[in-house]
Structures are given as C-alpha cells and as structure tokens.
Motif scaffolding. Structure first.
Motif, PDB file in Angstrom:
ATOM      1  N   HIS A 202       2.278   4.177   5.209  1.00  0.00           N
ATOM      2  CA  HIS A 202       2.200   3.362   3.995  1.00  0.00           C
ATOM      3  C   HIS A 202       3.402   3.549   3.062  1.00  0.00           C
ATOM      4  O   HIS A 202       3.603   2.733   2.161  1.00  0.00           O
ATOM      5  CB  HIS A 202       0.888   3.629   3.251  1.00  0.00           C
ATOM      6  CG  HIS A 202      -0.317   3.138   4.010  1.00  0.00           C
ATOM      7  ND1 HIS A 202      -1.594   3.207   3.510  1.00  0.00           N
ATOM      8  CD2 HIS A 202      -0.431   2.539   5.220  1.00  0.00           C
ATOM      9  CE1 HIS A 202      -2.443   2.695   4.402  1.00  0.00           C
ATOM     10  NE2 HIS A 202      -1.758   2.297   5.446  1.00  0.00           N
TER      11      HIS A 202
ATOM     12  N   CYS B 236      -0.223   6.774   8.206  1.00  0.00           N
ATOM     13  CA  CYS B 236      -0.432   5.352   8.494  1.00  0.00           C
ATOM     14  C   CYS B 236       0.823   4.562   8.096  1.00  0.00           C
ATOM     15  O   CYS B 236       0.814   3.338   8.067  1.00  0.00           O
ATOM     16  CB  CYS B 236      -1.666   4.830   7.760  1.00  0.00           C
ATOM     17  SG  CYS B 236      -2.490   3.488   8.644  1.00  0.00           S
TER      18      CYS B 236
ATOM     19  N   HIS C  49       1.966  -4.350   8.633  1.00  0.00           N
ATOM     20  CA  HIS C  49       1.646  -2.945   8.881  1.00  0.00           C
ATOM     21  C   HIS C  49       2.657  -2.342   9.847  1.00  0.00           C
ATOM     22  O   HIS C  49       2.975  -2.959  10.851  1.00  0.00           O
ATOM     23  CB  HIS C  49       0.222  -2.769   9.426  1.00  0.00           C
ATOM     24  CG  HIS C  49      -0.310  -1.415   9.103  1.00  0.00           C
ATOM     25  ND1 HIS C  49       0.160  -0.274   9.713  1.00  0.00           N
ATOM     26  CD2 HIS C  49      -1.208  -1.000   8.186  1.00  0.00           C
ATOM     27  CE1 HIS C  49      -0.449   0.780   9.196  1.00  0.00           C
ATOM     28  NE2 HIS C  49      -1.284   0.369   8.257  1.00  0.00           N
TER      29      HIS C  49
ATOM     30  N   GLU D 279      -5.998   2.284   0.213  1.00  0.00           N
ATOM     31  CA  GLU D 279      -6.438   1.454   1.348  1.00  0.00           C
ATOM     32  C   GLU D 279      -7.310   2.289   2.275  1.00  0.00           C
ATOM     33  O   GLU D 279      -8.276   1.802   2.828  1.00  0.00           O
ATOM     34  CB  GLU D 279      -5.223   0.901   2.113  1.00  0.00           C
ATOM     35  CG  GLU D 279      -5.574  -0.132   3.175  1.00  0.00           C
ATOM     36  CD  GLU D 279      -6.038   0.472   4.509  1.00  0.00           C
ATOM     37  OE1 GLU D 279      -6.820  -0.179   5.211  1.00  0.00           O
ATOM     38  OE2 GLU D 279      -5.623   1.602   4.849  1.00  0.00           O
ATOM     39  N   GLU D 280      -6.936   3.578   2.423  1.00  0.00           N
ATOM     40  CA  GLU D 280      -7.653   4.461   3.356  1.00  0.00           C
ATOM     41  C   GLU D 280      -8.946   4.951   2.709  1.00  0.00           C
ATOM     42  O   GLU D 280      -8.932   5.859   1.892  1.00  0.00           O
ATOM     43  CB  GLU D 280      -6.781   5.667   3.728  1.00  0.00           C
ATOM     44  CG  GLU D 280      -5.439   5.320   4.346  1.00  0.00           C
ATOM     45  CD  GLU D 280      -5.542   4.920   5.813  1.00  0.00           C
ATOM     46  OE1 GLU D 280      -6.662   4.895   6.361  1.00  0.00           O
ATOM     47  OE2 GLU D 280      -4.489   4.624   6.407  1.00  0.00           O
TER      48      GLU D 280
ATOM     49  N   GLU E  97       0.871  -1.188   0.000  1.00  0.00           N
ATOM     50  CA  GLU E  97       0.000   0.000   0.000  1.00  0.00           C
ATOM     51  C   GLU E  97       0.899   1.227   0.000  1.00  0.00           C
ATOM     52  O   GLU E  97       2.032   1.160   0.469  1.00  0.00           O
ATOM     53  CB  GLU E  97      -0.885   0.002   1.262  1.00  0.00           C
ATOM     54  CG  GLU E  97      -1.797  -1.206   1.346  1.00  0.00           C
ATOM     55  CD  GLU E  97      -2.419  -1.400   2.739  1.00  0.00           C
ATOM     56  OE1 GLU E  97      -2.281  -0.512   3.590  1.00  0.00           O
ATOM     57  OE2 GLU E  97      -3.028  -2.456   2.949  1.00  0.00           O
TER      58      GLU E  97
HETATM   59 ZN   LIG Z   1      -2.607   1.566   7.216  1.00  0.00          ZN
END
Ligand SMILES: [Zn+2]
Ligand SMILES: [Zn+2]
Length: 485
Positions: free
Chosen positions: A111, A109, A171, A146-147, A81
């Motif tokens: 990514h 996040c 992650h 993804e978000e 991601e």
């Molecule tokens: Zn994430």
C-alpha cells in the motif's frame, strides 16, 4: 496517444523523484489501519506542495483526507490506500525473513505503492486540466484502514463519494490486468460472552462458563452452514479463550466472526441467524453475550465500460521497462518460496483463445510478468474490498500492475522486502499512467462517463447505496484483535 495526453503523463516522470521518495518514506514508517498519522501528514503536505486543495479529517476520521484540483466539470476520483499489516516488519531487500523491528507492522500488501500510484495519476490529470484550460475536477482520496477496517465504507457512509462521477484505483501485484472479479459484501462482528468465574472442582455449580457459551455458538454455526446459500462464507477466530487454567471456570470468552455474501440482503439474513445462535448459546449456559459490530463493506459493482477503457490504456501506455537487474533480483526472490499455482496461472486458465492461452502459458516462468493480460470475462470472486462501497456511489475500475516477482504471495515477508526496489516503483508509475490516461480519455469524451453511469444504474437496479455500517458504529480496529498477519 495524442500530444495533450502524453504531455500530461510526462508530469509523472517529472515528479518521479518526489513520488518515489514518498513511497519509500511510507515503507519506512508502516502504520496499521486508522493509525496512519505519519502517512496522512506526509500525503497532505505533499498534496499541498503539488497545488491541491487539502481537506483533512474527512468523514470525521483523523487519517482520511482528500486533495482536490479544479472546481467544475466532471469529478474524477483516485483512491489511495496506505495502511500496513501487523507483524510483517521486514528488512529491505533481504532474501530471508528478518524483521526490521520485532512484531512491528510492514507493507505486506504494497500500500506504500498503491497510494502513491494513485497520487501520481492525480498529478497527471491536474496537469492535463491546467495545460488545456478544461473544465474538470480531480480528487485524490486518502483512504485509511483497507486491511480489516473498511475505511472507505465509513467514508462512503458520510457521503464522501456522492459527488464523484467516476473513480479509478489499482493494486500492486504480479500481473498487469484489469480487475474483472466481483467481490463479496462482508460484516465483521465481535461476540463477547460473559459468565461467572468459580473453582471448577470445589464449586462448579457457582460457575457460568463463557468459554462453554462460545463453543456452543461455534457448534451452532457449524450446523447453520448446511442451510445458507452456497456462495456465502462464515469465518471465525477465537480471540480470547478466557484463560489458560482448566481448574477455573472461564468468566469471559471472545470470538470474531467474518461473514461474506454476494448480495447485501443475504448478509443481513446471515447476520441475523448467527446472532440468534449466539444468543441461544448464552441462554443455554446462563451467560450473557454482547454483540459488537466492527465493520462492513459492500460488494464491488463491476463497470465494463471503464474496464474496457483501462484495458485499452494498459495496452497503449509504454510498459514499466524492467531491466536485467530487476529480472535478476526477481529470480533470487523466486528461490525463496515454492512454486505453486499463481494468480497469473489462474488468469491464463480463463483465456478463451487457445493460441493466446498457449502463448501466455509459455511465459509462465518469467521472473516478472511484463505481458498485459487480455481482458478477462467477469466472474464472482470470494474476497472482499471496501472499494465496493465506492462502486455503489460512482462507476469504479481497478487494475493490477506488476510490481514484484512473479508468484510472490500477497501479505508475505517477500512482498514487504521488495516494496522499495526499482521494480516496485517502475510498476507503480506504469499503473499511475494507465489510470491517468483512462481519466483523460473520459474527460475528452463525456459519453464514456454517461455510459459508465448508465451501466451502474442498470447493475444496481436503480437502488441507491445503503451504507452497510450502522450509523452509530465508529471506525476502529480493536488493538487486541488482528495482531497476527
Ligand atoms: Zn491491498
Ligand atoms: Zn491486503
């Protein structure tokens, strides 16, 4: 660890400079879901330079792509991601919230690390296949949005993951652990109410208030909450009130609903009932409602076979090697937020062996959690992830790896600020090695793949994957939505 495997993992260290540079470049060019043009180009160029065969425009999505090496044997997938979050722009390594660019996105996040960690794992598996002249195929999947966009859901709807035997992902976060939490299926829907504008004092009888309709819908849904399964979730945001003048009858109003349930069928039922309420609200107010389906994702099907494999490798692969400078930097960040109950604490609560629980509790205040958490029992979580749609197509396992100071909240400015630090990249490369080592184990022992597939079949009751996103829905994140983190 056998010689072939450690040689393959060395490929990650040999490419360290390149991999870290790509992660940094992504951090410097944050892009929100389905707009990851820079990221997709950078990845495709890098994959080609590393000897992967690149397929762009996967599933008809301009920022989805894959890089493949090999053409026979078991197919191993790595999920990458790379989307950022709106409004989280942040100056690198600053100890307070300072946007690098006002209202621009940022990698809240992690990514930028997520995608490159998966890429690094693919590089090691390619090396392994090359060195040992073994049948096998490794695919890096570039998964956008993804978000809030369910990029993998759209990719899965097109059959992108159908030929994959097993897949891995990870992650960035605050612990080293295998992810054993089930996730929820979800639907995201936008309700557009349309009425007639009028002077609210002079000719109120001519007005039809879209805002009234929206409020009635929300009230209807509050009553619905008592009559749905207890483990479902109904969230909403009013994204357009139609105006700020009370003297005008609002001709337009908009709300976004996010519905979650464990089982896809529960979600279909819930969606149907919320829609009835929306239509009822429109009828009561003599307005109209347009129901716009935005996206959906499926629940994650846990795979214990692959989770055990990942746990073994989390413990066997040499740790990330955080040094005193990393720990000192982490301590400074810990001063910037109040210490509350963390994800680490909640995992420790789950540990059954009292001695081990005590040992882990004693380490709760470490600035970076270097310990590998014991394999937790399976439990149902309440968040959603588009990895769910991959997991219905092939067995999937995911880990978390410590890339940031203990206790840093996800989607925070602190998480953006540390995204380029040495600690972040050390954690990323460790995660890559754990995923690659697990894939190599599966290539060496085909029984692992067979058992993992058998488990998937058992858990889904032999049901084939039903894409939750209707065929006519195009991938999008409306620009006027989700502008706040
Ligand atoms: Zn994430
Ligand atoms: Zn996130």
């Amino acid at each position: 660890m056998n010689h072939q495997k450690s040689q393959a993992l060395d490929a990650i260290d040999r490419n360290r400079e390149l991999l870290c540079r790509v992660s940094d470049q992504l951090w410097e060019h944050p892009e929100v879901g389905f707009h990851e043009k820079y990221a997709a180009e950078l990845y495709c160029d890098t994959l080609e330079a590393l000897g992967f065969q690149v397929e762009r425009n996967l599933a008809g999505i301009p920022t989805a792509f894959s890089g493949t090496y090999g053409n026979d044997g078991p197919v191993i997938g790595f999920l990458g991601e790379f989307d950022a979050l709106p409004g989280l722009s942040q100056v690198e390594a600053a100890l307070e919230k300072i946007p690098a660019q006002e209202s621009a996105p940022g990698h809240g996040c992690g990514h930028n690390l997520l995608g490159v960690g998966s890429l690094a794992a693919a590089v090691a598996v390619k090396q392994y296949l090359q060195d040992n002249h073994l049948p096998g195929t490794v695919v890096f999947f570039g998964c956008p949005a993804e978000e809030g966009g369910s990029g993998k859901g759209f990719m899965a709807r097109s059959g992108v993951f159908q030929q994959v035997d097993i897949a891995f992902s990870w992650h960035p976060g605050e612990v080293n652990s295998v992810s054993t939490e089930g996730t929820m299926s979800n639907y995201q829907i936008c309700y557009h109410f349309r009425g007639v504008s009028a002077h609210a004092a002079m000719s109120p009888e001519q007005g039809r208030s879209a805002l009234d309709a929206l409020e009635l819908m929300n009230i209807g849904v509050q009553f619905l909450r008592e009559h749905v399964p207890t483990d479902t979730r109904i969230h909403y945001a009013i994204t357009d009130t139609g105006g700020s003048a009370p003297g005008t009858v609002q001709p337009y109003a908009q709300a976004v609903y996010l519905l979650r349930a464990v089982h896809p069928q529960q979600l279909i039922d819930l969606y149907d009932r919320v829609n009835k309420i929306a239509r009822g609200a429109a009828m009561m107010t003599d307005t109209t409602v347009e129901i716009e389906f935005i996206k959906a994702c499926s629940n994650v099907v846990i795979n214990t076979e692959l989770n055990r494999l990942m746990q073994k490798n989390l413990e066997q692969v040499p740790p990330a090697g955080f040094d005193e400078a990393d720990l000192e930097q982490a301590r400074r960040y810990q001063q910037t937020f109040p210490k509350g109950k963390t994800y680490y604490d909640s995992l420790v609560d789950e540990v059954e062996d009292p001695q081990m629980r005590e040992e882990l509790q004693a380490r709760a205040d470490e600035p970076i959690h270097r310990v590998v958490m014991p394999l937790a029992r399976e439990r149902q979580g309440f968040v959603s992830s588009d990895v769910g749609d991959v997991s219905w197509n092939c067995p999937v396992a995911q880990i978390n790896a410590a890339t940031m100071p203990a206790g840093v909240p996800m989607h925070s400015w602190q998480m953006v600020a540390v995204g380029k630090t040495p600690m972040a990249k050390k954690g990323m490369l460790y995660a890559a090695k754990v995923m690659a080592a697990s894939a190599i184990d599966a290539l060496e022992d085909p029984e692992i793949i067979r058992r993992a597939k058998e488990e998937l079949l058992r858990r889904t009751g032999g049901k084939t994957y039903q894409p939750p996103i209707p065929a006519e829905i195009q991938p999008k994140i409306p620009r006027d939505l989700f502008q706040t983190p």
